[in-house]
Write an enzyme that holds these catalytic residues in place. Structure first.
Site, mmCIF file in Angstrom:
data_model
loop_
_atom_site.group_PDB
_atom_site.id
_atom_site.type_symbol
_atom_site.label_atom_id
_atom_site.label_comp_id
_atom_site.label_asym_id
_atom_site.label_seq_id
_atom_site.Cartn_x
_atom_site.Cartn_y
_atom_site.Cartn_z
ATOM 1 N N GLU A 180 -42.128 25.086 25.992
ATOM 2 C CA GLU A 180 -43.184 24.075 25.848
ATOM 3 C C GLU A 180 -43.507 24.002 24.371
ATOM 4 O OE1 GLU A 180 -44.451 21.983 27.846
ATOM 5 O OE2 GLU A 180 -43.781 22.755 29.778
ATOM 6 N N CYS A 240 -51.581 21.089 21.644
ATOM 7 C CA CYS A 240 -50.335 20.317 21.737
ATOM 8 C C CYS A 240 -50.593 18.956 22.363
ATOM 9 C CB CYS A 240 -49.298 21.084 22.539
ATOM 10 S SG CYS A 240 -49.941 21.634 24.107
HETATM 11 P P1 TAP Z 1 -44.966 29.469 16.690
HETATM 12 O O1 TAP Z 1 -44.925 29.815 15.279
HETATM 13 O O2 TAP Z 1 -43.793 28.821 17.298
HETATM 14 O O3 TAP Z 1 -45.310 30.824 17.462
HETATM 15 C C1 TAP Z 1 -45.383 30.898 18.861
HETATM 16 C C2 TAP Z 1 -45.027 32.307 19.275
HETATM 17 O O4 TAP Z 1 -43.655 32.575 18.947
HETATM 18 C C3 TAP Z 1 -45.845 33.386 18.560
HETATM 19 O O5 TAP Z 1 -46.064 34.458 19.436
HETATM 20 C C4 TAP Z 1 -44.912 33.790 17.425
HETATM 21 O O6 TAP Z 1 -45.170 35.076 16.904
HETATM 22 C C5 TAP Z 1 -43.582 33.751 18.128
HETATM 23 N N1 TAP Z 1 -42.436 33.633 17.219
HETATM 24 C C6 TAP Z 1 -42.421 33.285 15.917
HETATM 25 N N2 TAP Z 1 -41.155 33.337 15.423
HETATM 26 C C7 TAP Z 1 -40.369 33.733 16.440
HETATM 27 C C8 TAP Z 1 -38.963 33.963 16.575
HETATM 28 N N3 TAP Z 1 -38.132 33.799 15.553
HETATM 29 N N4 TAP Z 1 -38.479 34.339 17.774
HETATM 30 C C9 TAP Z 1 -39.304 34.493 18.838
HETATM 31 N N5 TAP Z 1 -40.647 34.315 18.763
HETATM 32 C C10 TAP Z 1 -41.178 33.923 17.593
HETATM 33 O O7 TAP Z 1 -46.204 28.540 17.046
HETATM 34 P P2 TAP Z 1 -47.734 28.778 16.668
HETATM 35 O O8 TAP Z 1 -47.909 28.416 15.251
HETATM 36 O O9 TAP Z 1 -48.195 30.111 17.103
HETATM 37 O O10 TAP Z 1 -48.445 27.748 17.641
HETATM 38 C C11 TAP Z 1 -48.605 26.420 17.333
HETATM 39 C C12 TAP Z 1 -47.529 25.576 17.977
HETATM 40 O O11 TAP Z 1 -47.543 25.768 19.393
HETATM 41 C C13 TAP Z 1 -47.721 24.109 17.761
HETATM 42 O O12 TAP Z 1 -46.574 23.564 17.201
HETATM 43 C C14 TAP Z 1 -47.970 23.529 19.153
HETATM 44 O O13 TAP Z 1 -47.476 22.287 19.415
HETATM 45 C C15 TAP Z 1 -47.351 24.508 20.034
HETATM 46 N N6 TAP Z 1 -48.024 24.506 21.318
HETATM 47 C C16 TAP Z 1 -47.432 23.835 22.323
HETATM 48 C C17 TAP Z 1 -48.039 23.783 23.556
HETATM 49 C C18 TAP Z 1 -47.362 23.053 24.654
HETATM 50 S S1 TAP Z 1 -47.819 23.386 26.117
HETATM 51 N N7 TAP Z 1 -46.419 22.187 24.456
HETATM 52 C C19 TAP Z 1 -49.234 24.421 23.770
HETATM 53 C C20 TAP Z 1 -49.813 25.085 22.721
HETATM 54 C C21 TAP Z 1 -49.186 25.138 21.480
HETATM 55 P P3 TAP Z 1 -46.111 35.243 15.579
HETATM 56 O O14 TAP Z 1 -47.490 35.080 15.993
HETATM 57 O O15 TAP Z 1 -45.849 36.612 15.147
HETATM 58 O O16 TAP Z 1 -45.649 34.225 14.590
#
Ligand code: TAP
Length: 489
Positions: A256, A290
């Site tokens: 997602e 999101c």
């Molecule tokens: P990301 O940077 O993608 O992080 C999400 C999760 O993935 C965190 O736990 C992060 O850990 C981990 N992660 C980072 N690099 C990784 C890798 N190389 N391999 C595996 N896992 C890794 O996103 P964010 O900044 O936390 O959240 C914001 C984003 O989430 C936005 O783009 C938003 O659109 C999206 N979002 C989407 C939805 C839906 S339902 N579509 C809902 C909410 C949020 P760290 O914390 O250590 O970086």
């Protein structure tokens, strides 16, 4: 850092095989309160070995967990919901302190997690397959479902408890064990969630929490051969990397990712209602959703009235610490997030959009140590501009005037995402066209762009989601595998 410093704030330990443990190397990372820049907690800076221990623990527990009846697993989910209920206000306070959303928003989110655990508790005794007539004589054909096994849950910081809940609750009820890697900025809330599971006496190894960085822990989890499924919510870039690694190994995955969500306001719309929805959709949670409303297409005949009312209402929004009862809009969740939002605002100006409200970092008085951005409104935004194409994840709204409904839908669809979209009108014909032509997974009529209730499917089209939907009964599709059975007399 000394042990006494550590004691001042909370240590977010890993939870492996029913025990709270430090990372093997003992390193920690800081978790900062975005309202004032102070350290709120320390989390384990886990290693690949820590992940290995968690995977071992989850794999050891999966047979006995799978063999329990759905009703018994459901009892555990009810108990977790009960523990969350008791801890609701504490968790809400921690959530506001660690990622900035207002206290009422945090309380609402904990309540949502409670409701999700209760909902999935009941799923343990519902239908899991179909009987299909065989063409052969005296044969019985039916489908049943099996859990995937050990499922990795990787989550972002913007909904620190609701997103983990809507992944973990169905994982559990359908018989899977879990490795949970929360975002660093949400590690304290995640720890509190897992404490509730411990108090619910969940059997050892069913839940395993591993804190740490995405580039080490998250990456190792997504490439680990001992994991049978990965469900991820987060950014597009990380989602794609996880999907690729999982595909290469033949592991089931669910992604997602982002959204770029439009509202179309037709000339017969109720303007005050559409304005309020634009503000709620675009600015609540500081736009860090999101499903946040990002692009607003307004019919030319009502454009000026809509804009005037929108600007008057945005000017009333109070930005502040989420624990202050006056605050409507908290800080960005981190310094990195604030800098990203401000750089999108600068880019909008450079590319020729007109910034007609806000958009500055707030630095006076109580704001000076936090990551506060004034809500921003742009107009004259063209489809080719960066702020019209990319997810900003901040309190920024882009207004565009239109004369043709068809063109408004085309422009709304002209993005790589397809998560949520809304229309404001009283005209049923326009609503039907919108439902047919808009390329998103979540459609809302006379309501802001948003997620929907937990009992219906959640997810998007194009680069917003992949393969499957979350929530409601759709969750069974990801968290189980179908087994087709043929019995010949
Ligand atoms: P990301 O940077 O993608 O992080 C999400 C999760 O993935 C965190 O736990 C992060 O850990 C981990 N992660 C980072 N690099 C990784 C890798 N190389 N391999 C595996 N896992 C890794 O996103 P964010 O900044 O936390 O959240 C914001 C984003 O989430 C936005 O783009 C938003 O659109 C999206 N979002 C989407 C939805 C839906 S339902 N579509 C809902 C909410 C949020 P760290 O914390 O250590 O970086």
């Amino acid at each position: 850092m000394t042990e006494s410093t550590l004691e001042k704030t909370s240590k977010c330990l890993n939870f492996i095989n029913g025990e709270w443990v430090s990372s093997e190397k003992g390193g920690v990372l800081e978790n900062i309160n975005p309202a004032n820049g102070e350290i709120i907690s320390y989390l384990q800076n886990s290693t690949i070995n820590d992940v290995n221990h968690a995977v071992e623990s989850a794999n050891k527990a999966k047979k006995s967990w799978r063999e329990l009846s759905g009703a018994v697993r459901g009892e555990y989910l009810y108990k977790i919901a009960g523990e969350l209920e008791k801890a609701k206000n504490d968790i809400a306070t921690i959530m506001t302190q660690e990622m900035g959303k207002t206290y009422p928003e945090s309380q609402g989110e904990v309540q949502r997690a409670i409701d999700i655990f209760k909902y999935y508790a009941g799923e343990g005794v519902r239908k899991v397959g179909d009987v299909v007539p065989s063409t052969a004589k005296n044969a019985l054909m039916f489908t049943t479902r099996a859990p995937l096994g050990t499922v990795a849950v990787i989550t972002p910081w913007n909904f620190p408890i609701a997103i983990p809940a809507w992944k973990i609750a169905p994982a559990f009820i359908y018989g899977n064990t879990v490795i949970f890697k929360p975002a660093q900025e949400a590690s304290f809330t995640a720890t509190k969630l897992v404490e509730c599971m411990e108090r619910a006496n969940l059997p050892n190894g069913v839940m395993n929490l591993v804190h740490g960085s995405g580039s080490v822990v998250g990456k190792e989890i997504s490439e680990h051969s001992g994991i049978n499924g990965i469900t991820f919510t987060g950014s597009n870039a990380v989602g794609k990397a996880i999907g690729k690694a999982a595909f290469d190994r033949g592991t089931k995955y669910q992604l997602e990712m982002g959204g770029k969500n439009p509202i179309i306001v037709l000339e017969d719309a109720d303007i005050p209602r559409a304005v309020q929805a634009t503000i709620n959709g675009g600015m609540k949670s500081t736009g860090q959703k999101c499903t946040a409303t990002s692009k607003v297409f307004v019919h030319e005949r009502i454009y000026e009235s809509f804009k005037k009312e929108l600007l008057e209402e945005v000017a009333k929004l109070i930005v502040g610490n989420g624990l202050d009862s006056q605050t409507w809009l908290g800080p960005c969740a981190s310094q990195k997030q604030m800098e990203s939002v401000l750089s999108y605002i600068r880019k909008g100006i450079e590319e020729g959009a007109d910034l007609i409200y806000g958009g500055n970092r707030l630095l006076e008085g109580d704001y000076r140590f936090g990551y506060y951005v004034e809500p921003a409104v742009f107009e004259n935004v063209r489809s080719t501009m960066t702020i019209a194409q990319e997810e900003i994840f901040g309190p920024v709204i882009a207004l565009t005037k239109f004369s043709s409904f068809r063109e408004a839908i085309e422009q709304a669809n002209d993005v790589k995402f397809g998560l949520s979209a809304s229309i404001f009108t009283e005209n049923i014909g326009s609503v039907i066209h919108f439902i047919q032509d808009i390329e998103v997974g979540l459609i809302r009529v006379n309501a802001e762009t948003a997620g929907v209730e937990y009992q219906v499917p959640f997810g998007g089209m194009k680069q917003s989601s992949s393969h499957s939907r979350e929530q409601g009964q759709a969750a069974i599709e990801f968290f189980t595998s179908i087994k087709t059975v043929y019995i010949q007399e």
